[in-house]
Design an enzyme around this catalytic site. Structure first.
Site, PDB file in Angstrom:
ATOM      1  CG  ASP A 137       0.329  -5.948   0.246  1.00  0.00           C
ATOM      2  OD1 ASP A 137      -0.311  -6.959  -0.095  1.00  0.00           O
ATOM      3  OD2 ASP A 137       1.367  -5.566  -0.333  1.00  0.00           O
ATOM      4  CG  ASP A 138       1.053  -3.318   5.087  1.00  0.00           C
ATOM      5  OD1 ASP A 138       1.893  -4.115   4.639  1.00  0.00           O
ATOM      6  OD2 ASP A 138       1.099  -2.109   4.858  1.00  0.00           O
TER       7      ASP A 138
ATOM      8  CG  HIS B 247       3.092  -8.180   3.052  1.00  0.00           C
ATOM      9  ND1 HIS B 247       3.583  -8.038   1.772  1.00  0.00           N
ATOM     10  CD2 HIS B 247       2.952  -6.906   3.537  1.00  0.00           C
ATOM     11  CE1 HIS B 247       3.731  -6.742   1.494  1.00  0.00           C
ATOM     12  NE2 HIS B 247       3.371  -6.041   2.554  1.00  0.00           N
TER      13      HIS B 247
ATOM     14  CG  HIS C  40       6.275  -3.901   5.556  1.00  0.00           C
ATOM     15  ND1 HIS C  40       6.874  -2.971   4.722  1.00  0.00           N
ATOM     16  CD2 HIS C  40       5.076  -4.166   4.989  1.00  0.00           C
ATOM     17  CE1 HIS C  40       6.057  -2.685   3.716  1.00  0.00           C
ATOM     18  NE2 HIS C  40       4.963  -3.412   3.855  1.00  0.00           N
TER      19      HIS C  40
ATOM     20  CE1 TYR D 265       8.128  -0.317   2.174  1.00  0.00           C
ATOM     21  CE2 TYR D 265       9.752  -2.051   2.518  1.00  0.00           C
ATOM     22  CZ  TYR D 265       8.980  -1.012   3.012  1.00  0.00           C
ATOM     23  OH  TYR D 265       9.046  -0.677   4.341  1.00  0.00           O
TER      24      TYR D 265
ATOM     25  CG  HIS E 140      -1.561  -0.942   1.632  1.00  0.00           C
ATOM     26  ND1 HIS E 140      -1.551  -0.387   0.361  1.00  0.00           N
ATOM     27  CD2 HIS E 140      -0.351  -1.532   1.805  1.00  0.00           C
ATOM     28  CE1 HIS E 140      -0.375  -0.637  -0.203  1.00  0.00           C
ATOM     29  NE2 HIS E 140       0.368  -1.323   0.649  1.00  0.00           N
TER      30      HIS E 140
END
Length: 198
Positions: free
Chosen positions: A13-14, A65, A69, A106, A172
C-alpha cells in the site's frame, strides 16, 4: 508445515513514493521472480509518474488506494467519488492501465461485515472490486519493517486462519520493508507457502 499447499499474494500500500524504497522492493521481487500488487495513492502517482510506470513495466498490478489516504468511511459520497475517480484517471493517464480494485485506506468501510454504502456505490460505478487483506504485517509500526517481532505476529495470524488456503499479505512502500523483504520472502518459502501472482 504452516504453508503446505497454501498460497500468498504480496501486496503493498501507499507509494509509489518513497521512490528509493519502491526501487529496492521491485528489485527484490525481480530477483525472486515474484509478481505483486501495488495499491497506490493518486497524489503520489501525480508526483512520481516514472515510479508508477516502473510498477506496470515490471509486470505488477497497479490498483487504487484513493487520492490522499482519507478514511473513506467518514467521507460523503461526493468526496469518495472524487478520491477514487481522480486516482483512476491519473493512474490510467500515467501508466495506460485502469485499476480494477480499490483497497480503502485503513481498510475503512471495506471489510465484508462493515461495507460502507457510499464506497460500495462509487466502486460499482467505477467497476472497482473492494478488497482488503488477510495478513497484516504491521510493517509501518515501530520498529518499522519485517523484523523478528513482526514475523512472530505474522506467524500467529497464519495459525489462527489455519483453514484458509489463500492469503493476501499487506505491506507498505517503506524503507524498513524494502530492507527486510528478502528475508521475509525466504521465511514465507521456509514455511512452505507458494507465492502466487495476484
Amino acid at each position: 508445515m504452516l504453508g503446505d499447499g497454501k498460497r500468498v499474494v504480496l501486496s503493498f500500500d501507499d507509494g509509489p513514493g518513497s521512490v528509493s524504497a519502491l526501487d529496492r522492493i521491485l528489485e527484490t521481487l525481480r530477483e525472486n521472480d515474484i509478481k505483486a500488487e501495488f495499491y497506490v495513492l493518486g497524489d503520489e502517482v501525480r508526483q512520481f509518474p516514472q515510479a508508477a510506470r516502473k510498477i506496470v513495466d515490471q509486470g505488477h498490478d497497479i490498483q487504487n488506494h484513493s487520492w490522499s489516504h482519507p478514511n473513506l468511511a467518514q467521507e460523503t459520497e461526493e468526496e469518495v467519488r472524487r478520491e477514487l475517480e481522480r486516482t483512476q484517471d491519473v493512474i490510467e493517464e500515467v501508466t495506460g492501465v485502469r485499476p480494477t480494485k480499490i483497497r480503502p485506506p485503513y481498510g475503512a468501510g471495506g471489510f465484508r461485515r462493515h461495507l460502507h454504502p457510499e464506497l460500495v456505490r462509487v466502486a460499482d460505478e467505477l467497476s472497482l472490486t473492494i478488497v482488503t487483506w488477510d495478513i497484516d504485517t504491521e510493517d509501518w509500526k515501530a520498529p518499522q519493517g519485517l523484523g523478528q517481532e513482526k514475523i512472530a505476529y505474522i506467524e500467529e495470524q497464519f495459525i489462527q486462519m489455519s483453514r484458509q488456503v489463500s492469503f493476501n499479505v499487506l505491506m507498505h512502500v517503506l524503507a524498513g520493508t524494502a530492507r527486510d523483504l528478502p528475508s521475509f520472502i525466504s521465511q514465507l518459502r521456509e514455511w512452505g507457502f507458494t507465492i502466487a501472482e495476484p
